[in-house]
Every structure is written in structure tokens, then in C-alpha cells.
Scaffold this active site. Structure first.
Site, short mmCIF file in Angstrom:
data_model
loop_
_atom_site.label_atom_id
_atom_site.label_comp_id
_atom_site.label_asym_id
_atom_site.label_seq_id
_atom_site.Cartn_x
_atom_site.Cartn_y
_atom_site.Cartn_z
N ASP A 81 -21.11 21.04 -14.13
CA ASP A 81 -21.90 20.85 -12.91
C ASP A 81 -21.42 19.61 -12.17
O ASP A 81 -21.31 18.53 -12.76
CB ASP A 81 -23.38 20.69 -13.28
CG ASP A 81 -24.31 20.83 -12.08
OD1 ASP A 81 -24.11 20.12 -11.09
OD2 ASP A 81 -25.25 21.65 -12.15
N THR A 82 -21.12 19.77 -10.89
CA THR A 82 -20.71 18.66 -10.01
C THR A 82 -19.41 18.02 -10.49
O THR A 82 -19.30 16.82 -10.62
CB THR A 82 -21.82 17.59 -9.91
OG1 THR A 82 -23.08 18.24 -9.72
CG2 THR A 82 -21.59 16.67 -8.73
N CYS A 114 -26.16 23.75 -6.69
CA CYS A 114 -26.17 24.29 -8.06
C CYS A 114 -26.63 25.74 -8.16
O CYS A 114 -25.90 26.61 -8.62
CB CYS A 114 -27.07 23.42 -8.95
SG CYS A 114 -26.57 21.70 -9.05
N HIS A 156 -30.64 27.81 -13.96
CA HIS A 156 -30.98 27.39 -12.59
C HIS A 156 -31.19 28.57 -11.64
O HIS A 156 -30.99 28.43 -10.43
CB HIS A 156 -29.89 26.46 -12.05
CG HIS A 156 -30.40 25.32 -11.20
ND1 HIS A 156 -31.47 25.45 -10.33
CD2 HIS A 156 -29.97 24.05 -11.06
CE1 HIS A 156 -31.67 24.30 -9.71
NE2 HIS A 156 -30.78 23.43 -10.14
N ASP A 174 -19.55 24.39 -10.69
CA ASP A 174 -20.31 25.04 -9.62
C ASP A 174 -19.94 24.54 -8.24
O ASP A 174 -19.93 25.29 -7.27
CB ASP A 174 -21.82 24.92 -9.87
CG ASP A 174 -22.32 23.50 -10.05
OD1 ASP A 174 -21.49 22.56 -10.10
OD2 ASP A 174 -23.55 23.32 -10.18
N HIS A 175 -19.61 23.26 -8.10
CA HIS A 175 -19.22 22.67 -6.82
C HIS A 175 -18.64 21.29 -7.09
O HIS A 175 -18.66 20.81 -8.23
CB HIS A 175 -20.41 22.56 -5.87
CG HIS A 175 -21.61 21.91 -6.49
ND1 HIS A 175 -21.66 20.56 -6.74
CD2 HIS A 175 -22.77 22.42 -6.96
CE1 HIS A 175 -22.80 20.26 -7.33
NE2 HIS A 175 -23.50 21.38 -7.49
#
Length: 492
Positions: free
Chosen positions: A12-13, A53, A103, A273-274
């Protein structure tokens, strides 16, 4: 015995250059992810479907864009008609297990802790489940960045370690089965919980030394300028993110070791995710911007005996392509409702190109929060070089990411780029029509720079675009006749 095993690892991130294999000069201390890259394909032009997310994950696990599946902001559950890859594979007899952050249930950040249909309940381990194992005191300190600096955090206390433990257990126990396994880490997302020695590596280091830091934003869209005004309020520095980034690589390494021992021929897909702005364009974190630091994510694929090692691809690919690719690997028929393409032919033969264009979108950051810019509708397309972003409520952007990788020179009004700009614009409009985008309308076409746009019209295209229904669903009926639909797209 021949087995078909696919393992999807995600973080994540984690922006692309947070892996050393993407930028060796930064030395991000990610040896295990670098190993996957060296033994497989590293994609340079891979993109998230939406840089938040929940919406990003909605595309990864359904093969449909957030505007289609209903999860176009955090804390927004998938629509009732949307099926996940777990449901599709389980129905086809493929054992599917999900360990980690979900999520997508419409709950808060941590989720509801309930295993959705399609996944093995024994291995389900959402963040709510992690917190449920703790005392109230431990829950509280697990959410504070300062915990990593005020006391020694044992690996076993972290979410990453507990996810790795469960994934390793699955890989060992099910080594003789066909399966699809997801390991979804929350790290390196804040609060950056990790043993203290991982942070020491990055103190006093400037991660982002590119030319789009501390820039004059007078020519940027209004919502970007407003966002940048909040950056001084951020409460962490980059080295905390970098330390946690190195730590999650170590945890991924434990899983990679288990794969080498028990699933050596498995197809491994890794992504995040990003990304994160980290000061680029005056911004921090992620949100309603299509800049490379936020949308261009790491994407690695390793598959022993199938994929030639040490490849680097410039082909544009997207998270939306993961579901059709996985289904294709298991030799399953692809549902017509999927909005991506299978990358399997490209993985096997590097001369094949899956996509001419990939799309990224934005609607809002989170349904719960009034902040983060609120509703910021954006539709963006890239051909791997040029990127057009339609910022519906503000002003639009066109960048040449080859000549201008920092995206500093907006070409939206450039006369020498009218042809490529309009072609990309037409591509976005066609994409919105084909994916039945609920936000489509004449206003996306009638931009100030598009002088040949059709006049505004209440009926716009005059088309009806009903949702395609699958064989096991109640079939939609034609409004005009009450009879089964024969044409899903037709004149109204």
C-alpha cells in the site's frame, strides 16, 4: 505433477522508485522485490485504475473500473452485481485465499473482519482481525508512528509479519494444489510500524531529488494548488515511509523463500495500489492528480519456465488487466463484463502488446470525509508517452512523459500537439461510453480547448447502454418491451 498456482503480492502506497530495481541510485534496500524483478519482467508503464486505496483494489480484484463496480471512494462497498476474482475462481474449482488488507466491504479503514464469498475463511485476515487480537493499549500504540521510535517493535507485533506467517502456512500446506493466493500488506502505509533499525538507513536522506519539487504552481489546476496549500500540515517525513518500505520488503522476502521451497513454478505478480507524491508538484500522499509519482505503480511478474528473466517492458499495462490475466492462466472463459485484457500472451511473448491505451480515473477520496478535495471527477488516458487528464471541475492537462518526465510543461493549449491531444480525448470519451461510466455526459466533451466539440444537447449521444448480465444472473429486460434484451447498446 503439473500445478497451476498464482500468487499476487501487493503493498500500500509504494511508489515505483521505492524499489531499488526501478532506481538503483536511490538504494532503497529492497533486495527481495529486486530479486522478483531480476527473475521476471519489470513494467515501467503500469498504472493504477484510481490512486486511492479502496478504488484501486476494486479494480484489481474485480477487473472493472471503480465507476463500474461502485467503489469509487474509500468506505464505499462493491455493488451487489459485482463479482470478485475470488468468487469467479472458487466457482471454477480453484482454491482462492486472501491474506491481508481488503478495504472493499464499505466499512472503515480496518474493514469489518468478515470473509467475503469466494475466499478461504481459514486464511482471511483483514486489519480488523489483526486489531481484534490485541489489547486496547496495543491497538492504540499500533496506530502511532512514534511507537517505532519510543519502544522496540518486535516483527511479530506488526501486521506485515502476521500476514506473512499466514501466507507461508498456506503455501506450505497447499503445495500440491492449484490455487490463487493474495497477500495484501498495509505497509508501507502509515503509521509505518517497524523495528527501529529499518529507519536508521534513511535518516538525513533526501528521497525525492527530481525537478518538480518546490515548483511554482500558478499554471497548475486550481484543485492542485488548493491541495498543495495543505502540505505543510503533514505530520511525517519521507524517511519514516522509507524505513517501513524496507521492512515490508523483508517480510515479502519470507514469503518469496516459501515460494522458492514449495511453489517454485508459481506465477508471482507483485504491485502496489498506488504511489505517493512525496513533495512532487508541491503535493503529499495521493489523491485527485494523475501525476506519475501517484499513478505509475511498480508492477513485476515472475514465472519460472514461462517468462524470460530480466526483462524490462515499456508497454502500458493496468491493474484492470490482472483479473483477466489470472483467469486466462487458469484457462477460464473471460466474462464479457471485464473491462481489462489478459496480459498472458504478452507475458509469454514480449513482442505482443496488450494495450494501446490505459485509463486512470478519480471521483472522490472517501465518502466519509468532506476533505481531500471532495468530489473531483477526473478521467485520464495514456498511450505510454502522452497523458491527457480531464479535470472536469478545473482545468485540463496534457504531458509528454518521455520528454518531460516530471510533468512540468502542460501542453493542453499547444498547437503542435492538437492532433495527439484530440485523439486521446476521443479515446477517453469512447472509454466512458464503452464502460457505461455513470458520470458520462456532454460536459466531458465540451472542454474550452476542444473547438470542434458537438453542441451541448440534453440527450447527448442518444444511446442506451444497459449492463451486460451473465448466465447465472437475472437477465435484464428491455424497458420498451418488457422482453429480454437483444441489444445492450442501442439507440434510445
Amino acid at each position: 505433477m503439473s500445478r497451476n498456482q498464482v500468487i499476487l503480492i501487493m503493498t500500500d502506497t509504494q511508489r515505483k522508485d521505492m524499489l531499488s530495481c526501478y532506481n538503483k541510485e536511490l538504494n532503497m534496500n529492497t533486495p527481495f522485490l529486486d530479486k522478483i524483478a531480476n527473475e521476471g519482467i519489470r513494467y515501467e508503464r503500469a498504472y493504477t485504475a484510481q490512486p486511492v486505496c479502496g478504488p484501486a483494489r476494486s479494480a484489481i480484484f474485480t477487473g472493472t473500473f471503480p465507476h463500474t463496480n461502485g467503489s469509487f471512494g474509500n468506505s464505499m462497498a462493491l455493488s451487489q452485481t459485482t463479482k470478485t476474482i475470488g468468487q469467479r475462481l472458487t466457482k471454477a474449482g480453484v482454491h482462492s485465499a486472501y491474506v491481508g488488507k481488503w478495504h472493499l466491504d464499505g466499512g472503515d479503514y480496518f474493514g469489518e473482519g468478515k470473509c467475503p464469498n469466494g475466499w478461504d475463511k481459514e486464511y482471511w485476515f483483514d486489519m480488523r482481525n489483526y486489531l481484534d487480537l490485541m489489547s486496547e493499549e496495543d491497538r492504540f500504540i499500533s496506530r502511532k508512528t512514534k511507537t517505532s521510535f519510543e519502544k522496540e517493535v518486535a516483527p511479530s507485533f506488526t501486521y506485515a509479519h502476521q500476514c506473512s506467517d499466514r501466507a507461508i502456512d498456506f503455501i506450505e500446506k497447499h503445495k500440491d494444489e492449484d490455487y490463487f493466493l493474495v497477500i495484501s500488506y498495509d505497509e508501507p502505509h502509515q503509521p509505518f510500524l517497524a523495528p527501529s533499525n529499518y529507519f536508521e538507513l534513511f535518516k538525513n536522506r533526501n528521497h525525492n531529488n527530481y525537478g518538480n519539487i518546490n515548483v511554482d504552481l500558478k499554471d497548475h489546476p486550481e484543485h492542485i494548488r488548493l491541495w498543495a496549500e495543505t502540505v505543510n500540515n503533514n505530520d511525517y517525513s519521507a524517511y519514516e515511509l522509507m524505513g517501513c518500505n524496507a521492512y515490508v520488503d523483508k517480510e515479502i522476502g519470507r514469503v518469496v523463500d516459501a515460494i522458492d521451497s514449495f511453489a517454485n513454478d508459481a506465477c508471482i505478480i507483485y504491485t502496489s495500489d498506488h504511489g505517493s507524491a512525496l513533495g512532487a508538484h508541491g503535493l503529499w500522499d495521493k489523491g485527485p492528480a494523475m501525476y506519475e509519482e501517484i499513478t505509475n505503480i511498480p508492477f513485476l511478474v515472475k514465472w519460472n519456465k514461462k517468462i524470460t528473466p530480466a526483462q524490462v517492458s515499456e508497454n502500458p499495462v493496468s491493474h484492470i488487466d490482472i483479473v483477466p490475466t489470472v483467469m486466462d492462466i487458469f484457462d477460464l472463459e473471460l466474462p464479457k463484463c471485464l473491462e481489462g485484457k489478459s496480459m498472458l500472451p504478452e507475458l509469454i511473448n514480449s513482442n505482443i502488446k496488450t494495450n494501446e491505451y490505459v485509463f486512470t480515473e478519480f471521483s472522490r477520496y472517501e465518502v466519509d470525509h468532506d476533505g481531500f478535495g471532495g468530489f473531483q471527477p477526473i478521467r485520464s488516458v495514456t498511450d505510454g508517452r502522452y497523458k491527457l487528464s480531464i479535470n472536469l471541475l478545473t482545468t485540463d492537462e496534457l504531458y509528454d512523459t518521455k520528454e518531460d518526465p516530471c510533468e512540468m510543461h502542460n501542453l493542453i493549449e499547444s498547437e503542435s500537439h492538437i492532433s495527439i491531444r484530440n485523439k486521446l480525448h476521443d479515446t477517453v470519451l469512447k472509454f466512458m461510453d464503452e464502460t457505461r461510466d455513470p458520470f458520462r455526459g456532454y460536459y466531458w466533451e465540451r472542454r474550452p480547448w476542444r473547438i470542434d466539440a458537438k453542441p451541448a444537447h440534453w440527450e447527448y449521444t442518444g444511446m442506451t447502454r444497459q449492463r451486460y448480465t451473465e448466465e447465472d444472473e437475472v437477465h435484464q429486460l428491455d424497458y420498451s418491451t418488457g422482453l429480454p434484451i437483444t441489444e445492450y447498446v442501442r439507440k434510445k
